[in-house]
Design a protein around this motif. Structure first.
Motif, short mmCIF file in Angstrom:
data_model
loop_
_atom_site.label_atom_id
_atom_site.label_comp_id
_atom_site.label_asym_id
_atom_site.label_seq_id
_atom_site.Cartn_x
_atom_site.Cartn_y
_atom_site.Cartn_z
N MET A 54 0.85 -1.21 0.00
CA MET A 54 0.00 0.00 0.00
C MET A 54 0.88 1.25 0.00
O MET A 54 1.90 1.30 0.69
CB MET A 54 -0.91 0.01 1.24
N SER A 55 0.50 2.25 -0.76
CA SER A 55 1.27 3.49 -0.87
C SER A 55 1.22 4.26 0.44
O SER A 55 0.23 4.25 1.17
CB SER A 55 0.71 4.34 -2.01
N ASP A 56 2.33 4.98 0.75
CA ASP A 56 2.36 5.85 1.93
C ASP A 56 1.64 7.17 1.67
O ASP A 56 1.37 7.93 2.60
CB ASP A 56 3.82 6.14 2.32
N THR A 57 1.37 7.47 0.39
CA THR A 57 0.71 8.72 0.04
C THR A 57 -0.72 8.73 0.59
O THR A 57 -1.48 7.77 0.41
CB THR A 57 0.67 8.89 -1.49
N LEU A 58 -1.08 9.82 1.27
CA LEU A 58 -2.43 9.93 1.81
C LEU A 58 -3.46 10.15 0.71
O LEU A 58 -4.48 9.46 0.64
CB LEU A 58 -2.51 11.11 2.79
N LEU A 59 -3.20 11.13 -0.15
CA LEU A 59 -4.13 11.47 -1.21
C LEU A 59 -3.35 11.60 -2.52
O LEU A 59 -2.36 12.32 -2.59
CB LEU A 59 -4.83 12.81 -0.89
N ASP A 60 -3.81 10.86 -3.51
CA ASP A 60 -3.11 10.84 -4.79
C ASP A 60 -4.11 11.11 -5.91
O ASP A 60 -5.05 10.35 -6.13
CB ASP A 60 -2.45 9.47 -5.00
N ILE A 61 -3.94 12.22 -6.60
CA ILE A 61 -4.81 12.63 -7.70
C ILE A 61 -4.03 12.46 -9.01
O ILE A 61 -2.99 13.09 -9.20
CB ILE A 61 -5.28 14.09 -7.54
N GLU A 62 -4.53 11.59 -9.90
CA GLU A 62 -3.82 11.28 -11.14
C GLU A 62 -4.70 11.57 -12.35
O GLU A 62 -5.81 11.03 -12.46
CB GLU A 62 -3.40 9.80 -11.17
N GLY A 63 -4.23 12.44 -13.23
CA GLY A 63 -4.90 12.71 -14.50
C GLY A 63 -6.35 13.12 -14.35
O GLY A 63 -7.19 12.76 -15.19
N LEU A 64 -6.67 13.91 -13.32
CA LEU A 64 -8.06 14.27 -13.03
C LEU A 64 -8.58 15.30 -14.02
O LEU A 64 -8.00 16.37 -14.20
CB LEU A 64 -8.17 14.81 -11.61
N SER A 65 -9.71 14.97 -14.65
CA SER A 65 -10.42 15.92 -15.53
C SER A 65 -11.86 16.03 -15.05
O SER A 65 -12.52 15.02 -14.81
CB SER A 65 -10.41 15.45 -16.99
N VAL A 66 -12.32 17.27 -14.89
CA VAL A 66 -13.69 17.52 -14.46
C VAL A 66 -14.40 18.32 -15.55
O VAL A 66 -13.92 19.38 -15.96
CB VAL A 66 -13.73 18.30 -13.13
N HIS A 67 -15.54 17.78 -16.02
CA HIS A 67 -16.29 18.41 -17.11
C HIS A 67 -17.65 18.90 -16.62
O HIS A 67 -18.27 18.25 -15.77
CB HIS A 67 -16.50 17.42 -18.26
N PHE A 68 -18.09 20.03 -17.19
CA PHE A 68 -19.43 20.56 -16.94
C PHE A 68 -20.12 20.74 -18.30
O PHE A 68 -19.88 21.73 -18.99
CB PHE A 68 -19.35 21.91 -16.21
N PRO A 69 -20.96 19.77 -18.70
CA PRO A 69 -21.67 19.91 -19.98
C PRO A 69 -22.71 21.03 -19.90
O PRO A 69 -23.42 21.16 -18.91
CB PRO A 69 -22.37 18.55 -20.15
N THR A 70 -22.78 21.84 -20.93
CA THR A 70 -23.82 22.88 -21.04
C THR A 70 -24.51 22.73 -22.38
O THR A 70 -24.10 21.94 -23.24
CB THR A 70 -23.22 24.29 -20.93
N ARG A 71 -25.57 23.48 -22.58
CA ARG A 71 -26.31 23.39 -23.84
C ARG A 71 -25.46 23.85 -25.02
O ARG A 71 -25.60 23.37 -26.14
CB ARG A 71 -27.58 24.23 -23.75
N ARG A 72 -24.59 24.79 -24.75
CA ARG A 72 -23.80 25.37 -25.85
C ARG A 72 -22.51 24.59 -26.12
O ARG A 72 -22.15 24.33 -27.25
CB ARG A 72 -23.47 26.83 -25.54
N LYS A 73 -21.82 24.23 -25.03
CA LYS A 73 -20.53 23.55 -25.22
C LYS A 73 -20.14 22.83 -23.94
O LYS A 73 -20.77 22.97 -22.90
CB LYS A 73 -19.44 24.57 -25.60
N LEU A 74 -19.08 22.07 -24.04
CA LEU A 74 -18.53 21.36 -22.88
C LEU A 74 -17.50 22.24 -22.21
O LEU A 74 -16.54 22.69 -22.86
CB LEU A 74 -17.90 20.04 -23.33
N PHE A 75 -17.70 22.53 -20.90
CA PHE A 75 -16.73 23.33 -20.16
C PHE A 75 -15.81 22.41 -19.37
O PHE A 75 -16.27 21.62 -18.54
CB PHE A 75 -17.43 24.29 -19.21
N VAL A 76 -14.51 22.48 -19.65
CA VAL A 76 -13.52 21.66 -18.97
C VAL A 76 -12.94 22.48 -17.81
O VAL A 76 -12.12 23.38 -18.03
CB VAL A 76 -12.40 21.20 -19.93
N ALA A 77 -13.39 22.19 -16.59
CA ALA A 77 -12.96 22.96 -15.43
C ALA A 77 -11.57 22.56 -14.97
O ALA A 77 -10.79 23.39 -14.50
CB ALA A 77 -13.95 22.79 -14.28
N VAL A 78 -11.27 21.26 -15.04
CA VAL A 78 -9.95 20.73 -14.68
C VAL A 78 -9.53 19.77 -15.77
O VAL A 78 -10.31 18.92 -16.21
CB VAL A 78 -9.99 20.01 -13.32
#
Length: 572
Positions: A1-25
């Motif tokens: 098990m990794s010693d790392t407490l929190l590991d964020i890898e390649g995180l992408s967060v999307h917000f779809p809208t009527r007009r377009k896709l907004f990529v927040a992260v």
């Protein structure tokens, strides 16, 4: 098990809208080790808070994690259902939110909210839960915690509410704390206390911390590592010493250059030069049409003598049983015409209360206010009060709550002009368009509503509204505390231009001491409702006389490790 407490890898967060896709992260990577404080910086809209919300499973719909993985102690948590996240949230990973008022239930006392959280996570008895709640309030700097535990959120100042939110996050003794702008509303003394508490948790309990902030002083003094974000992407990451002292990316260099320094006084703040257009404030054009009144004979525009304000603390039908709290106690000072006078002090010291009495938003319980050698506190008729109020305008700390969400921006700016009957017909719209152009938004912004703008843009709308009546005196109550450093630089440059080209007199209230040193000619220091020291800015910062002022200045971030590339100014 990794010693790392929190590991964020390649995180992408999307917000779809009527007009377009907004990529927040977009494909962000970040890791937090036990006992490590990891700073996350960038301007508004960079995606910092979105990362925190994604980790906690609190993304607003239709926002979702489109790709990437979030692992807690080696176990993937990004795919957990709502029940699984509830078991983790609070108990193992806690979050300190930026806006304390929306984080607290207005119908429950502070004690009820703390005790409920403690009992849910730690399974303590009622008596033990209350004792721990009082201990936590004391730990985060709430005075008289055994009494104030029975009060409601609206009975606390903004800074004190933030301390309560921090106490809530600490209730469950979590392994990871995500602190989203935890010190935004706090003065330097309480900020130092909170940051020491966070560092103590990281050191003694090996708690991992993600510290989201726009305050480079906090980053420099507190964090071990820093990740810099721009438009949803990580542009630079490394040790705090390396990133702040020798930044590699152009955006990081530009961001650091915009930070006000306590020992370097600049005429204008460098503005963000990476990836976006420069905001220009066309002050010369505005100055040509500005009506300047005759200067006051005495040279003093505003004078306050023995100002006092009390608030009802606990009510009763029997007058003798009512308890009152003295928020401002016999305060006296004067502001010379054309100068910027600063007021600093702890949260709850009475700074904003003084400003609101000057603006006649609060009635005084004692003392006198003189404006242009005329006593304001003796004005009785509505006509005299209106004449005074037209000459004084206020820029509030939170621009969103001070703008009517149901009115268009052009209507908001035109309202004081119409109210005071200064212009008629097309001349009103012409002034509105001119002001929007001058503050860098453009006249087309007038057709939009406040929610369609960022925090910095909303503050520029507030400035345009304040200038609409062409006032002589401007009250700035924490005008940049909620803004990131790049937007703060724009707003401070605007205020500097207003003072220099229009001869405006200003009362500038702030808990950010480096900003006060940059902006103000003289400074007054308040504590517990009293004015304890007043002096020229440089004299006060170099040789404070009162013990409280000395203590306050000793807590000011030194920012000695920050790069000075692109900065020009006078060393003080």
């Amino acid at each position: 098990m990794s010693d790392t407490l929190l590991d964020i890898e390649g995180l992408s967060v999307h917000f779809p809208t009527r007009r377009k896709l907004f990529v927040a992260v977009n494909k962000a990577n970040l890791a937090v080790e036990p006992g490590e404080i990891h700073g996350l910086v960038g301007e508004s809209g960079a995606g910092k808070s979105t990362i925190g919300a994604a980790v906690m499973g609190l993304l607003d719909r239709p926002g979702h994690i489109a790709e990437g993985t979030v692992r807690f102690k080696g176990e993937a948590i990004s795919g957990r259902d709502a029940e699984g996240m509830r078991a983790l949230r609070g108990a193992k990973i806690s979050m300190i939110f930026q806006d304390p008022l929306t984080s607290l239930n207005p119908l429950l006392t502070v004690g009820q909210q703390l005790e409920e959280t403690i009992q849910f996570h730690l399974k303590l008895s009622d008596a033990d839960s209350k004792a721990r709640a009082i201990e936590l309030l004391d730990r985060v700097g709430i005075p008289n915690p055994s009494e104030r535990i029975n009060q409601y959120p609206h009975q606390f100042s903004g800074g004190m509410r933030q301390r309560v939110v921090i106490a809530l996050a600490l209730c469950s003794e979590p392994d990871v704390i995500i602190a989203d702008e935890p010190t935004t509303a706090l003065d330097v003394s309480i900020q130092a206390q909170i940051l020491d508490l966070i560092k103590e948790l990281a050191r003694e309990r090996q708690t991992g911390v993600i510290l989201i902030t726009h305050d480079m002083g906090v980053i420099a003094d507190t964090t071990d590592k820093v990740t810099v974000m721009y438009q949803g992407e990580v542009v630079e990451s490394g040790s705090t010493e390396q990133v702040l002292g020798a930044p590699q990316h152009e955006y990081t260099k530009s961001l650091i250059a915009a930070v006000p320094r306590p020992t370097l006084k600049v005429h204008r703040f460098p503005q963000l030069s990476y990836g976006g257009r420069q905001i220009t404030f066309e002050i010369e054009d505005l100055a040509r049409n500005w009506k300047r009144p005759e200067p006051t004979k005495s040279g003093t525009l505003l004078k306050v003598e023995g100002l006092t304000k009390t608030f009802l603390q606990s009510g009763s039908i029997i007058p003798s049983r009512r308890k009152y709290f003295t928020a401002v106690d016999q305060v006296s000072f004067d502001i010379r015409e054309g100068e910027v006078f600063g007021i600093v002090g702890e949260s709850g010291s009475g700074k904003s209360t003084v400003a609101r009495m000057i603006a006649t938003l609060y009635q005084t319980n004692g003392g006198k206010i003189f404006f242009d050698d005329r006593e304001v506190t003796s004005l009785k008729t509505a006509k005299d009060l209106e004449s005074y109020r037209r000459q004084i305008q206020m820029i509030f700390q939170d621009p969103f709550s001070s703008l009517n969400p149901r009115m268009r921006v052009d209507e908001i700016i035109a309202e004081p002009v119409r109210h005071h009957k200064l212009l008629e017909g097309d001349a009103i719209q012409h002034r509105v368009d001119e002001l929007l152009e001058r503050v860098g938004l453009g006249s087309e912004a007038g057709r939009k509503y406040p929610h369609e703008f960022s925090g910095g843009q909303r503050q520029r709308i507030s400035i345009a509204r304040a200038l609409a009546t062409q006032p002589r005196f401007l009250i700035c109550d924490e005008p940049t505390s909620a803004l990131d450093v790049s937007i703060q630089a724009q707003i401070l440059n605007i205020l500097k231009d207003l003072q220099e080209h229009l001869g405006l007199t200003m009362l500038f209230i702030s808990h950010d001491l480096p900003v006060v040193r940059q902006m103000c000619d003289r400074v007054g220091v308040m504590r517990q409702g009293q004015m304890v020291e007043v002096d020229d800015t440089e004299t006060l910062f170099a040789n404070p006389q009162q013990a409280y002022t000395q203590e306050l200045l000793s807590l000011m971030p030194r920012l000695e490790g920050l790069s000075t590339e692109g900065l020009e100014g006078e060393i003080v």
